[in-house]
Design a protein around this motif. Structure first.
Motif, PDB file in Angstrom:
ATOM      1  N   ILE A  80       0.845  -1.194   0.000  1.00 11.10           N
ATOM      2  CA  ILE A  80       0.000   0.000   0.000  1.00 11.10           C
ATOM      3  C   ILE A  80       0.877   1.239   0.000  1.00 11.10           C
ATOM      4  O   ILE A  80       2.060   1.173   0.320  1.00 11.10           O
ATOM      5  N   GLY A  81       0.279   2.358  -0.360  1.00  7.51           N
ATOM      6  CA  GLY A  81       1.022   3.614  -0.380  1.00  7.51           C
ATOM      7  C   GLY A  81       2.230   3.542  -1.284  1.00  7.51           C
ATOM      8  O   GLY A  81       3.273   4.119  -0.979  1.00  7.51           O
ATOM      9  N   ILE A  82       2.081   2.845  -2.398  1.00  2.00           N
ATOM     10  CA  ILE A  82       3.211   2.684  -3.309  1.00  2.00           C
ATOM     11  C   ILE A  82       3.601   4.051  -3.877  1.00  2.00           C
ATOM     12  O   ILE A  82       2.778   4.753  -4.454  1.00  2.00           O
ATOM     13  N   ASP A  83       4.846   4.413  -3.671  1.00  2.00           N
ATOM     14  CA  ASP A  83       5.399   5.667  -4.170  1.00  2.00           C
ATOM     15  C   ASP A  83       6.371   5.282  -5.290  1.00  2.00           C
ATOM     16  O   ASP A  83       7.499   4.879  -5.024  1.00  2.00           O
ATOM     17  N   TYR A  84       5.891   5.378  -6.531  1.00  7.25           N
ATOM     18  CA  TYR A  84       6.684   4.937  -7.671  1.00  7.25           C
ATOM     19  C   TYR A  84       7.900   5.835  -7.904  1.00  7.25           C
ATOM     20  O   TYR A  84       8.944   5.353  -8.341  1.00  7.25           O
ATOM     21  N   LYS A  85       7.776   7.120  -7.610  1.00  6.44           N
ATOM     22  CA  LYS A  85       8.907   8.025  -7.821  1.00  6.44           C
ATOM     23  C   LYS A  85      10.069   7.694  -6.883  1.00  6.44           C
ATOM     24  O   LYS A  85      11.206   7.611  -7.299  1.00  6.44           O
ATOM     25  N   ASN A  86       9.757   7.505  -5.599  1.00 10.46           N
ATOM     26  CA  ASN A  86      10.791   7.226  -4.607  1.00 10.46           C
ATOM     27  C   ASN A  86      10.975   5.731  -4.342  1.00 10.46           C
ATOM     28  O   ASN A  86      11.767   5.357  -3.480  1.00 10.46           O
ATOM     29  N   ARG A  87      10.238   4.920  -5.079  1.00  8.76           N
ATOM     30  CA  ARG A  87      10.386   3.461  -5.065  1.00  8.76           C
ATOM     31  C   ARG A  87      10.258   2.850  -3.671  1.00  8.76           C
ATOM     32  O   ARG A  87      11.102   2.084  -3.238  1.00  8.76           O
ATOM     33  N   ALA A 117       7.986  -7.174  -4.972  1.00 11.13           N
ATOM     34  CA  ALA A 117       8.284  -5.763  -4.718  1.00 11.13           C
ATOM     35  C   ALA A 117       9.706  -5.396  -5.140  1.00 11.13           C
ATOM     36  O   ALA A 117       9.925  -4.369  -5.780  1.00 11.13           O
ATOM     37  N   PHE A 118      10.668  -6.249  -4.792  1.00  9.90           N
ATOM     38  CA  PHE A 118      12.072  -5.897  -5.028  1.00  9.90           C
ATOM     39  C   PHE A 118      12.597  -6.342  -6.395  1.00  9.90           C
ATOM     40  O   PHE A 118      13.339  -5.618  -7.035  1.00  9.90           O
ATOM     41  N   TYR A 119      12.228  -7.525  -6.848  1.00 13.80           N
ATOM     42  CA  TYR A 119      12.754  -8.021  -8.126  1.00 13.80           C
ATOM     43  C   TYR A 119      11.964  -7.506  -9.326  1.00 13.80           C
ATOM     44  O   TYR A 119      12.549  -7.186 -10.361  1.00 13.80           O
ATOM     45  N   GLU A 120      10.635  -7.441  -9.208  1.00 13.86           N
ATOM     46  CA  GLU A 120       9.815  -7.052 -10.364  1.00 13.86           C
ATOM     47  C   GLU A 120       9.481  -5.559 -10.381  1.00 13.86           C
ATOM     48  O   GLU A 120       9.587  -4.916 -11.411  1.00 13.86           O
ATOM     49  N   MET A 121       9.052  -5.023  -9.242  1.00 15.39           N
ATOM     50  CA  MET A 121       8.690  -3.605  -9.191  1.00 15.39           C
ATOM     51  C   MET A 121       9.922  -2.723  -8.997  1.00 15.39           C
ATOM     52  O   MET A 121       9.832  -1.516  -9.158  1.00 15.39           O
ATOM     53  N   ASN A 122      11.038  -3.337  -8.618  1.00 15.21           N
ATOM     54  CA  ASN A 122      12.291  -2.627  -8.390  1.00 15.21           C
ATOM     55  C   ASN A 122      12.154  -1.552  -7.312  1.00 15.21           C
ATOM     56  O   ASN A 122      12.738  -0.481  -7.407  1.00 15.21           O
ATOM     57  N   LEU A 123      11.374  -1.861  -6.260  1.00 15.25           N
ATOM     58  CA  LEU A 123      11.261  -0.928  -5.160  1.00 15.25           C
ATOM     59  C   LEU A 123      12.589  -0.858  -4.416  1.00 15.25           C
ATOM     60  O   LEU A 123      13.341  -1.835  -4.375  1.00 15.25           O
ATOM     61  N   HIS A 124      12.859   0.280  -3.834  1.00 19.67           N
ATOM     62  CA  HIS A 124      14.091   0.477  -3.060  1.00 19.67           C
ATOM     63  C   HIS A 124      13.879   0.118  -1.589  1.00 19.67           C
ATOM     64  O   HIS A 124      14.787  -0.366  -0.923  1.00 19.67           O
ATOM     65  N   ARG A 125      12.655   0.340  -1.092  1.00 15.07           N
ATOM     66  CA  ARG A 125      12.384   0.168   0.341  1.00 15.07           C
ATOM     67  C   ARG A 125      10.954  -0.287   0.564  1.00 15.07           C
ATOM     68  O   ARG A 125      10.035   0.203  -0.089  1.00 15.07           O
ATOM     69  N   GLN A 172      16.108  -2.774  -0.564  1.00 12.55           N
ATOM     70  CA  GLN A 172      16.265  -3.746  -1.640  1.00 12.55           C
ATOM     71  C   GLN A 172      17.606  -4.476  -1.549  1.00 12.55           C
ATOM     72  O   GLN A 172      17.660  -5.696  -1.614  1.00 12.55           O
ATOM     73  N   ASN A 173      18.708  -3.735  -1.380  1.00 22.95           N
ATOM     74  CA  ASN A 173      20.025  -4.386  -1.347  1.00 22.95           C
ATOM     75  C   ASN A 173      20.160  -5.305  -0.135  1.00 22.95           C
ATOM     76  O   ASN A 173      20.798  -6.355  -0.214  1.00 22.95           O
ATOM     77  N   GLU A 174      19.543  -4.948   1.005  1.00 20.65           N
ATOM     78  CA  GLU A 174      19.568  -5.813   2.184  1.00 20.65           C
ATOM     79  C   GLU A 174      18.814  -7.116   1.912  1.00 20.65           C
ATOM     80  O   GLU A 174      19.256  -8.194   2.313  1.00 20.65           O
ATOM     81  N   TYR A 175      17.690  -6.982   1.225  1.00 20.66           N
ATOM     82  CA  TYR A 175      16.895  -8.167   0.890  1.00 20.66           C
ATOM     83  C   TYR A 175      17.679  -9.088  -0.045  1.00 20.66           C
ATOM     84  O   TYR A 175      17.733 -10.299   0.155  1.00 20.66           O
TER      85      TYR A 175
END
Length: 183
Positions: A80-87, A117-125, A172-175
């Motif tokens: 939820i609250g997906i922020d695409y700009k700040n990932r 979230a991390f592999y496909e959407m490329n979220l940072h956090r 993401q990098n921690e995951y």
């Protein structure tokens, strides 16, 4: 496959899931550890919530967790609250069928959501909030790699006592590092 583990499959939540979600949302045992208000909702209120907040929000993605062996829906995971700009986004998990508690299904469902979230959407956090008395959830989140980032002190009154809400985050990098260690 992206949305499957050995025992769990995620499928996109649909309007047809409203009645099932309504059952979970009104089960005090289910919501005791996840819902701050512990309210009872009418079917109309649940339908409105599902239509506007879960299905109608462009900044949310919700999936029903299905136990693969018998195709029984057992819970829900959401970003939820997906922020695409700040990932970044917040994640939520509820196991609605109590007989599946404490058996690792939540861990599998959450891992599938985080993979997405991390592999496909490329979220940072990805962040989450957890009640301080929910030891099982805190243990799970820590094991997956979430770190405590702070708390809202005594902001939840439950069972006659004040409790903190703990805020946790995972980068993401921690995951990715945690996944490499587990291979």
């Amino acid at each position: 496959m992206l949305f499957e583990s050995s025992r769990v499959r995620l499928r996109k939540m649909t309007e047809e899931d409203t009645e099932l979600y309504h059952k979970w949302r009104n089960d005090v045992d289910v919501m005791h550890s996840t819902n701050p208000s512990l309210d009872v909702y009418s079917m109309e209120a649940t339908k409105e919530f599902v239509d506007h907040v879960i299905l109608g929000a462009p900044a949310a993605k919700s999936y029903i967790m299905v136990e693969k062996g018998n195709e029984i829906p057992i819970g829900i995971v959401s970003l939820i609250g997906i922020d695409y700009k700040n990932r970044n986004a917040e994640c939520i998990i509820d196991i609605g069928e109590k007989e599946y508690w404490g058996k690792g299904y939540g861990s599998e469902g959450l891992k599938l959501l985080l993979d997405y979230a991390f592999y496909e959407m490329n979220l940072h956090r990805v962040s989450l909030s957890v009640f301080s008395f929910n030891d099982r959830a805190i243990h799970l989140y820590t094991k997956i790699g979430f770190q405590q980032e702070g708390s809202s002190r005594q902001c939840l009154f439950r069972d006659g006592e004040w409790h903190d809400i703990i805020h946790m985050g995972l980068l993401q990098n921690e995951y990715f590092e945690k996944q490499e260690k587990n291979v």
